[in-house]
Design an enzyme around this catalytic site. Structure first.
Site, PDB file in Angstrom:
ATOM      1  N   ASP A  32      54.609  47.429  53.786  1.00 53.80           N
ATOM      2  CA  ASP A  32      54.838  46.293  52.901  1.00 53.80           C
ATOM      3  C   ASP A  32      53.510  45.597  52.624  1.00 53.80           C
ATOM      4  OD1 ASP A  32      57.620  44.430  52.242  1.00 53.80           O
ATOM      5  OD2 ASP A  32      55.651  43.484  52.026  1.00 53.80           O
ATOM      6  N   SER A  95      63.754  40.821  45.876  1.00 56.54           N
ATOM      7  CA  SER A  95      62.789  40.556  44.804  1.00 56.54           C
ATOM      8  C   SER A  95      62.436  41.806  44.021  1.00 56.54           C
ATOM      9  CB  SER A  95      61.519  39.909  45.377  1.00 56.54           C
ATOM     10  OG  SER A  95      60.907  40.772  46.312  1.00 56.54           O
ATOM     11  N   HIS A 100      65.817  49.292  49.001  1.00 54.37           N
ATOM     12  CA  HIS A 100      64.802  49.495  50.034  1.00 54.37           C
ATOM     13  C   HIS A 100      65.288  48.902  51.342  1.00 54.37           C
ATOM     14  CE1 HIS A 100      63.871  45.803  47.784  1.00 54.37           C
ATOM     15  NE2 HIS A 100      63.468  45.279  48.920  1.00 54.37           N
TER      16      HIS A 100
HETATM   17  P1  5GP Z   1      62.734  42.253  48.897  1.00 53.99           P
HETATM   18  O1  5GP Z   1      62.099  40.896  48.655  1.00 53.99           O
HETATM   19  O2  5GP Z   1      63.237  42.819  47.583  1.00 53.99           O
HETATM   20  O3  5GP Z   1      63.722  42.310  49.997  1.00 53.99           O
HETATM   21  O4  5GP Z   1      61.549  43.189  49.380  1.00 53.99           O
HETATM   22  C1  5GP Z   1      60.533  43.610  48.529  1.00 53.99           C
HETATM   23  C2  5GP Z   1      59.302  43.800  49.367  1.00 53.99           C
HETATM   24  O5  5GP Z   1      58.374  44.537  48.593  1.00 53.99           O
HETATM   25  C3  5GP Z   1      58.610  42.495  49.775  1.00 53.99           C
HETATM   26  O6  5GP Z   1      58.572  42.389  51.190  1.00 53.99           O
HETATM   27  C4  5GP Z   1      57.223  42.616  49.147  1.00 53.99           C
HETATM   28  O7  5GP Z   1      56.206  42.118  49.978  1.00 53.99           O
HETATM   29  C5  5GP Z   1      57.081  44.104  48.922  1.00 53.99           C
HETATM   30  N1  5GP Z   1      56.252  44.459  47.784  1.00 53.99           N
HETATM   31  C6  5GP Z   1      56.265  43.887  46.541  1.00 53.99           C
HETATM   32  N2  5GP Z   1      55.375  44.501  45.752  1.00 53.99           N
HETATM   33  C7  5GP Z   1      54.787  45.478  46.496  1.00 53.99           C
HETATM   34  C8  5GP Z   1      53.772  46.453  46.225  1.00 53.99           C
HETATM   35  O8  5GP Z   1      53.227  46.565  45.120  1.00 53.99           O
HETATM   36  N3  5GP Z   1      53.421  47.287  47.239  1.00 53.99           N
HETATM   37  C9  5GP Z   1      54.005  47.198  48.481  1.00 53.99           C
HETATM   38  N4  5GP Z   1      53.578  48.064  49.403  1.00 53.99           N
HETATM   39  N5  5GP Z   1      54.970  46.296  48.770  1.00 53.99           N
HETATM   40  C10 5GP Z   1      55.343  45.447  47.790  1.00 53.99           C
END
Ligand code: 5GP
Ligand code: ZN
Length: 114
Positions: A32, A95, A100
């Site tokens: 992440d 987000s 995932h």
């Molecule tokens: P969510 O908020 O949808 O549960 O998790 C999305 C995750 O993707 C977040 O923890 C965020 O830090 C990670 N993330 C967002 N953009 C990128 C990226 O471009 N590369 C990586 N490796 N992680 C990302």
């Protein structure tokens, strides 16, 4: 299979770089970009699925596979205590609208989550 405007589809294709910890024909795992624990990686299906709310009989096999991968990767890393999280929907903290599973480890976890 891929969704053109999807960030994680772009990571699967290699259009956006990522620090991969595992990859096979069905899924990939990468660290992440904003870690919420000392060890924090994401495991995603290569095919676009929007969230946990879109899992059905036609695509659920990859979810079982992803959990096998999580068990293997954590074992290989020597990680025994970890949390697996999948946020579904903006109000639950999602987000990026591509399914995932967060794998978090390396610190004490509290319950219930915020
Ligand atoms: P969510 O908020 O949808 O549960 O998790 C999305 C995750 O993707 C977040 O923890 C965020 O830090 C990670 N993330 C967002 N953009 C990128 C990226 O471009 N590369 C990586 N490796 N992680 C990302
Ligand atoms: Zn996608």
């Amino acid at each position: 299979m891929f969704k053109d405007d999807c960030l994680f589809c772009k990571i699967v294709k290699g259009d956006i770089p990522s620090n991969k910890v595992y990859e096979d024909e069905l899924c990939c795992a990468f660290y992440d970009i904003a870690p919420a624990a000392p060890t924090h990686f994401l495991v995603i299906p290569k095919d676009h699925i929007g969230s946990c709310g879109e899992i059905d009989g036609s695509n659920s096999a990859v979810v079982a596979h992803i959990f096998e991968v999580i068990a293997k990767v954590t074992k290989d890393m020597g990680v025994t205590d970890f949390r697996v999280v999948s946020n579904c929907g903006e109000r639950a903290g999602q987000s990026v609208p591509h399914l995932h599973f967060h794998v978090l480890a390396g610190r004490d976890m509290t319950w219930p989550p915020g």
